[in-house]
Design an enzyme around this catalytic site. Structure first.
Site, PDB file in Angstrom:
ATOM      1  CB  CYS A 144      49.904  41.070  39.996  1.00 65.80           C
ATOM      2  SG  CYS A 144      49.073  40.388  41.792  1.00 65.80           S
ATOM      3  CG  HIS A 175      51.914  45.298  41.833  1.00 58.59           C
ATOM      4  ND1 HIS A 175      51.139  45.450  41.054  1.00 58.59           N
ATOM      5  CD2 HIS A 175      50.598  44.226  42.378  1.00 58.59           C
ATOM      6  CE1 HIS A 175      50.002  44.791  40.966  1.00 58.59           C
ATOM      7  NE2 HIS A 175      49.990  43.676  42.208  1.00 58.59           N
ATOM      8  CD  GLU A 225      53.501  47.657  38.982  1.00 56.43           C
ATOM      9  OE1 GLU A 225      53.718  46.858  38.838  1.00 56.43           O
ATOM     10  OE2 GLU A 225      52.542  47.324  39.562  1.00 56.43           O
TER      11      GLU A 225
HETATM   12  N1  GLN Z   1      43.239  39.807  41.203  1.00 60.26           N
HETATM   13  C1  GLN Z   1      44.282  39.122  41.675  1.00 60.26           C
HETATM   14  C2  GLN Z   1      44.362  38.218  42.720  1.00 60.26           C
HETATM   15  O1  GLN Z   1      43.489  38.620  43.804  1.00 60.26           O
HETATM   16  C3  GLN Z   1      45.535  39.940  40.537  1.00 60.26           C
HETATM   17  C4  GLN Z   1      45.478  41.154  41.822  1.00 60.26           C
HETATM   18  C5  GLN Z   1      46.656  42.288  41.443  1.00 60.26           C
HETATM   19  O2  GLN Z   1      46.440  41.728  40.168  1.00 60.26           O
HETATM   20  N2  GLN Z   1      47.077  42.708  42.000  1.00 60.26           N
HETATM   21  O3  GLN Z   1      45.274  37.563  42.923  1.00 60.26           O
END
Ligand code: GLN
Length: 548
Positions: free
Chosen positions: A386, A520, A522
């Protein structure tokens, strides 16, 4: 409630917080499954936030995202990992959500002029929640957050007391998790805090049916009898919950102490049938016989609060299980990597793989970019998750495409928003819209979205699938305008949203293992079904360790 034979198990905690109620609930869920029952696990959180989405990871740890796009308590991650039952939006409720519903109803006039009170209106709303969305499950396990005696949890305790009374003993069971502290000077486990905590519960009208006593030492039989006597229980209902070297040993350990047996006895269920614990025995066997070790460096800014990375830590461990090796996690504070002349060679000296996980905000981002640069140049296996993926794309743009101004609009106005706010996107049910002014709570791209994997790509060989569904939690997206420029320089976007508009995965084919994912992974890994990305990353890190 359609299913009238469903059985409810309410799990409360006493004495202190952090007793591992979530793990205990998840383990009991797994044991009941091993006996052939279907289960659902739920968490009732007494705090006033509507959901944990806006809570700082420093305070509340990870925010666990479900397939259906809810931001929930991290205990739901334990539930899903231990039982494989996908957690749902309806599996986590907070006081904040209960009260917003009650107040919305009051504003609509649904209460027909009544004076709205905690009892019965709030407790009714809690009961309604507990009884909702139940299908064919044999058991619903409800964990009550917090510690008995907290002011916040009173309405929840009252609601489950009422349910115990309404549904009766044959449909409800109360389990209280407590602590037996070991006093070194006396050389003894002390039962008094447990006695007090049970008294407190009894004072609220709940007699626990089973006590799960967390302890560092084996509980002598006479101590069990003493607890039983003072707490109005049978000795066999006082279960020892000894500290364990691995969370995946907990189900077997609780089974050996008779937890699931006592639950079955309570409900007059078949106690002769042996549970099938093969999946847990297998994991234990791998853990006990694992040889070798790889070191994985996690570069993040919440490294002083590792609960913020709960699912990530577990997914990495699952990758270790898949490769039958031990994995040691090295925490690297991204802010310490902000200075370019920090001694990177020394910091990453024995690191065999680097992960830059999810994150929010500018602080520490340059350090993450430096770590990614180090992994790319030195051919160290790298996974960007992410925010980590977004930073990797920025690193490549700045240093390979020579787009020096490349940045993310998350950090404020930027000349080149390579990562920018997406204001409109397609969901399964229609279009989702947001703007810079949108609320912070619940306005991200949340939950499971499909992603197409490119033919012949490395990622496809890892997943062995054409389309995958992974969970998202972010506001910003990689700008698809530059895809072909990246490709020319050796970074390909090998996973795209089904309509080809959103870059979801990238890889660098000339690097041994360099992958970034906008989602994600995970969150979906299980000990008995390790996520392919983590199995593959740990495998590549193992190879790297042999090169050192
Ligand atoms: N801050 C980033 C976004 O909102 C990534 C968010 C995250 O890593 N879950 O796009």
């Amino acid at each position: 409630m359609k299913n009238t034979s469903v059985k409810f198990i309410f799990i409360t905690g006493g004495v202190v917080s952090s007793l591992g109620k979530g793990l205990a609930s998840a383990s009991l869920g797994a044991l009941l499954q091993a006996r052939g029952y279907s289960i659902k696990l739920r968490k009732l959180d007494p705090y006033l936030n509507v959901d944990p989405g806006t809570m700082s990871p420093y305070q509340h740890g990870e925010c666990y995202v479900t397939d259906d796009g809810a931001e929930t308590d991290l205990d739901l991650g334990h539930y899903e990992r231990f039982t494989g039952v996908p957690a749902k939006k309806s599996d986590n409720i907070t006081t904040g959500k209960i009260y917003s519903n009650v107040i919305a109803k009051e504003r609509r006039g649904d209460y027909l002029g009544a004076t709205i009170q905690v009892i019965p209106h709030v407790t009714d709303a809690i009961k309604e929640y507990i009884l909702s969305d139940i299908n064919e499950e044999d058991f619903i396990l409800c964990e009550i957050g917090g510690t008995v005696g907290d002011i916040e949890s009173l309405p929840f305790i009252e609601a489950i007391r009422q349910l115990g009374n309404e549904l009766g003993l044959t449909q409800t069971c109360f389990i209280h998790v407590t602590l037996l502290p070991f006093i070194k000077a006396a050389g003894e486990l002390k039962t008094k805090p447990t006695q007090h905590s049970v008294k407190e519960l009894q004072g609220m009208g709940i007699q626990p049916d089973i006590l799960l006593c967390r302890t560092e030492n084996i509980i002598p039989e006479e101590q069990k009898s003493k607890i039983a006597l003072f707490c109005n229980l049978k000795s066999e209902s006082v279960i020892e919950a000894l500290d364990s070297s691995s969370i995946y040993k907990v189900p077997i350990s609780y089974h050996n102490q008779g937890l699931d047996l006592q639950v079955c006895k309570h409900f007059y269920l078949d106690v002769l049938k042996k549970p099938d614990l093969s999946r847990w025995n297998k994991i234990n066997h791998i853990q006990n016989s694992s040889e070798g070790n790889v070191n994985i460096g996690i570069v993040g800014k919440y490294t002083s609060m590792i609960d913020a990375y709960k699912s990530l830590i577990e997914a990495i461990n699952h990758g270790g299980l898949a490769n039958k090796i031990k994995v040691t996690i090295k925490w690297i504070d991204s802010e310490k990597l902000e200075i370019l002349n920090s001694n990177f060679n020394n910091i990453f000296k024995d690191i065999n793989g680097i992960i830059v996980p999810g994150g929010f905000g500018e602080r520490g981002s340059e350090g993450k970019i430096n770590a990614i640069n180090f992994a790319r140049i030195n051919k160290i296996p790298f996974l960007g998750i992410c925010f980590g993926m977004q930073m990797a794309v920025i690193e490549f743009a700045r240093n390979v495409l020579n787009l020096k101004d490349a940045s993310s609009s998350e950090f404020g106005k930027t000349k080149l928003p390579l990562v920018g706010l997406l204001t409109e996107w397609q969901t399964k049910t229609g279009f989702e819209k947001r703007s810079k002014e949108s609320n912070l709570g619940g306005t991200m791209r949340l939950g499971a979205y499909d992603c197409k994997l490119a033919e012949g790509s490395f990622i496809k060989s890892i997943y062995k699938k054409e389309v995958i569904a992974e969970r998202h939690r972010h506001r910003y997206e990689v700008n698809n305008k530059y895809i072909s420029d990246f490709k020319k320089k050796g970074l390909i976007f090998s996973g795209m949203s089904p309509d080809n508009s959103l870059p979801e995965i990238f890889e660098i084919p000339l690097h041994p293992w360099f992958i970034g994912v906008q989602f994600h992974p995970e969150l979906k890994s299980k000990p008995f079904d390790p996520h392919p990305l983590f199995s593959s990353l740990i495998n590549a890190s193992l190879k790297q360790s042999r090169l050192l």
